[in-house]
Motif scaffolding. Sequence first.
Motif, PDB file in Angstrom:
ATOM      1  N   THR A  81      -7.278   0.073  -3.313  1.00 25.33           N
ATOM      2  CA  THR A  81      -6.540   0.936  -4.237  1.00 25.33           C
ATOM      3  C   THR A  81      -6.595   0.404  -5.660  1.00 25.33           C
ATOM      4  OG1 THR A  81      -5.054   1.678  -2.504  1.00 25.33           O
ATOM      5  CG2 THR A  81      -4.265   1.908  -4.746  1.00 25.33           C
ATOM      6  N   ASN A  82      -6.502  -0.905  -5.811  1.00 24.36           N
ATOM      7  CA  ASN A  82      -6.507  -1.503  -7.147  1.00 24.36           C
ATOM      8  C   ASN A  82      -7.793  -1.173  -7.902  1.00 24.36           C
ATOM      9  OD1 ASN A  82      -4.538  -2.847  -8.577  1.00 24.36           O
ATOM     10  ND2 ASN A  82      -5.586  -4.812  -8.419  1.00 24.36           N
ATOM     11  N   ILE A  83      -8.916  -1.174  -7.219  1.00 23.38           N
ATOM     12  CA  ILE A  83     -10.200  -0.867  -7.864  1.00 23.38           C
ATOM     13  C   ILE A  83     -10.203   0.581  -8.348  1.00 23.38           C
ATOM     14  CG2 ILE A  83     -12.691  -0.629  -7.496  1.00 23.38           C
ATOM     15  CD1 ILE A  83     -12.407  -2.942  -5.420  1.00 23.38           C
ATOM     16  N   ALA A  84      -9.752   1.494  -7.498  1.00 23.64           N
ATOM     17  CA  ALA A  84      -9.706   2.908  -7.879  1.00 23.64           C
ATOM     18  C   ALA A  84      -8.707   3.129  -9.016  1.00 23.64           C
ATOM     19  CB  ALA A  84      -9.338   3.763  -6.664  1.00 23.64           C
ATOM     20  N   PHE A  85      -7.562   2.489  -8.939  1.00 25.26           N
ATOM     21  CA  PHE A  85      -6.544   2.615  -9.981  1.00 25.26           C
ATOM     22  C   PHE A  85      -7.079   2.103 -11.319  1.00 25.26           C
ATOM     23  CE2 PHE A  85      -2.924   0.763 -12.307  1.00 25.26           C
ATOM     24  CZ  PHE A  85      -2.159   1.913 -12.501  1.00 25.26           C
ATOM     25  N   ASN A  86      -7.761   0.964 -11.290  1.00 26.42           N
ATOM     26  CA  ASN A  86      -8.338   0.408 -12.519  1.00 26.42           C
ATOM     27  C   ASN A  86      -9.457   1.292 -13.071  1.00 26.42           C
ATOM     28  OD1 ASN A  86      -6.603  -1.792 -12.667  1.00 26.42           O
ATOM     29  ND2 ASN A  86      -7.932  -3.081 -11.433  1.00 26.42           N
ATOM     30  N   ALA A  87     -10.214   1.930 -12.198  1.00 31.83           N
ATOM     31  CA  ALA A  87     -11.250   2.864 -12.648  1.00 31.83           C
ATOM     32  C   ALA A  87     -10.607   4.030 -13.387  1.00 31.83           C
ATOM     33  CB  ALA A  87     -12.081   3.358 -11.469  1.00 31.83           C
ATOM     34  N   ALA A  88      -9.490   4.523 -12.870  1.00 25.84           N
ATOM     35  CA  ALA A  88      -8.776   5.621 -13.542  1.00 25.84           C
ATOM     36  C   ALA A  88      -8.286   5.184 -14.914  1.00 25.84           C
ATOM     37  CB  ALA A  88      -7.612   6.097 -12.683  1.00 25.84           C
ATOM     38  N   LYS A  89      -7.824   3.939 -15.017  1.00 23.80           N
ATOM     39  CA  LYS A  89      -7.376   3.419 -16.317  1.00 23.80           C
ATOM     40  C   LYS A  89      -8.565   3.314 -17.272  1.00 23.80           C
ATOM     41  CE  LYS A  89      -4.813  -0.340 -18.536  1.00 23.80           C
ATOM     42  NZ  LYS A  89      -5.117   0.249 -19.797  1.00 23.80           N
ATOM     43  N   ARG A  90      -9.702   2.874 -16.767  1.00 27.09           N
ATOM     44  CA  ARG A  90     -10.904   2.796 -17.606  1.00 27.09           C
ATOM     45  C   ARG A  90     -11.319   4.177 -18.104  1.00 27.09           C
ATOM     46  NH1 ARG A  90     -15.154   0.092 -14.005  1.00 27.09           N
ATOM     47  NH2 ARG A  90     -16.527   0.786 -15.678  1.00 27.09           N
ATOM     48  N   ILE A  91     -11.167   5.190 -17.259  1.00 25.46           N
ATOM     49  CA  ILE A  91     -11.487   6.559 -17.673  1.00 25.46           C
ATOM     50  C   ILE A  91     -10.570   6.977 -18.817  1.00 25.46           C
ATOM     51  CG2 ILE A  91     -11.403   8.990 -16.957  1.00 25.46           C
ATOM     52  CD1 ILE A  91     -12.395   7.979 -14.172  1.00 25.46           C
ATOM     53  N   ASN A  92      -9.287   6.678 -18.688  1.00 24.75           N
ATOM     54  CA  ASN A  92      -8.339   7.001 -19.765  1.00 24.75           C
ATOM     55  C   ASN A  92      -8.712   6.305 -21.066  1.00 24.75           C
ATOM     56  OD1 ASN A  92      -6.710   8.691 -18.311  1.00 24.75           O
ATOM     57  ND2 ASN A  92      -5.198   7.124 -17.836  1.00 24.75           N
ATOM     58  N   ASP A  93      -8.959   5.002 -20.972  1.00 25.07           N
ATOM     59  CA  ASP A  93      -9.264   4.230 -22.174  1.00 25.07           C
ATOM     60  C   ASP A  93     -10.546   4.731 -22.845  1.00 25.07           C
ATOM     61  OD1 ASP A  93      -7.013   2.715 -21.619  1.00 25.07           O
ATOM     62  OD2 ASP A  93      -8.136   0.996 -20.821  1.00 25.07           O
ATOM     63  N   ALA A  94     -11.576   4.958 -22.045  1.00 26.94           N
ATOM     64  CA  ALA A  94     -12.854   5.407 -22.604  1.00 26.94           C
ATOM     65  C   ALA A  94     -12.748   6.816 -23.178  1.00 26.94           C
ATOM     66  CB  ALA A  94     -13.952   5.346 -21.535  1.00 26.94           C
ATOM     67  N   SER A  95     -11.963   7.677 -22.549  1.00 26.87           N
ATOM     68  CA  SER A  95     -11.828   9.042 -23.079  1.00 26.87           C
ATOM     69  C   SER A  95     -11.038   9.036 -24.389  1.00 26.87           C
ATOM     70  CB  SER A  95     -11.209   9.979 -22.047  1.00 26.87           C
ATOM     71  OG  SER A  95      -9.923   9.571 -21.673  1.00 26.87           O
ATOM     72  N   ASP A  96     -10.040   8.152 -24.497  1.00 24.54           N
ATOM     73  CA  ASP A  96      -9.321   8.000 -25.767  1.00 24.54           C
ATOM     74  C   ASP A  96     -10.261   7.494 -26.863  1.00 24.54           C
ATOM     75  OD1 ASP A  96      -6.899   8.880 -24.712  1.00 24.54           O
ATOM     76  OD2 ASP A  96      -6.131   6.839 -24.369  1.00 24.54           O
ATOM     77  N   GLU A  97     -11.095   6.529 -26.505  1.00 25.30           N
ATOM     78  CA  GLU A  97     -12.073   6.004 -27.469  1.00 25.30           C
ATOM     79  C   GLU A  97     -13.042   7.102 -27.891  1.00 25.30           C
ATOM     80  OE1 GLU A  97     -14.144   2.620 -25.896  1.00 25.30           O
ATOM     81  OE2 GLU A  97     -12.323   1.405 -25.818  1.00 25.30           O
ATOM     82  N   LEU A  98     -13.491   7.887 -26.931  1.00 23.28           N
ATOM     83  CA  LEU A  98     -14.434   8.964 -27.240  1.00 23.28           C
ATOM     84  C   LEU A  98     -13.836   9.899 -28.294  1.00 23.28           C
ATOM     85  CD1 LEU A  98     -16.568  10.845 -24.636  1.00 23.28           C
ATOM     86  CD2 LEU A  98     -15.711  11.967 -26.652  1.00 23.28           C
ATOM     87  N   LEU A  99     -12.594  10.296 -28.109  1.00 23.30           N
ATOM     88  CA  LEU A  99     -11.937  11.169 -29.094  1.00 23.30           C
ATOM     89  C   LEU A  99     -11.824  10.506 -30.452  1.00 23.30           C
ATOM     90  CD1 LEU A  99      -9.085  12.726 -26.923  1.00 23.30           C
ATOM     91  CD2 LEU A  99     -11.186  13.846 -27.714  1.00 23.30           C
TER      92      LEU A  99
END
Length: 131
Positions: A81-99
């Motif tokens: 679960t921790n790996i999947a949860f961290n992947a979701a956090k990475r998606i958030n961070d990268a999408s914020d950076e993209l914007l």
Amino acid sequence: MKLVKIAVASLLLAGSVYATETLSTNMSQMENGLNNIQKGFLYNQMSMIKNGVGEIQKANKLFHDKKATEVYLPKNKHHMTNIAFNAAKRINDASDELLMYIDAKQMSKAQHAYSDIINACGACHSVVRGW
């Protein structure tokens, strides 16, 4: 007693079906968001990129809680679960950076952030699918 067991089994099955349908819907939304971002880059449409990021962020909210993330993993993958949860956090961070990079008109960095989103998706999929 037998009726209680049947009722509990029915509830568990209904919950499992709901989780599967919810996950399928969210993955479709994420896919659509990724497609819109890519098309936005191809056609130089910043609004399409921003809309795609919005779709991804909305769908990714499903995984903002570790316990909720665990529900959507296969039972034999709950320990990851921790790996999947961290992947979701990475998606958030990268999408914020993209914007942020889109607003700053730094398209090369924005494309790199898009790649980071794809890589985070792949990290979670490797867990779920056993790649």
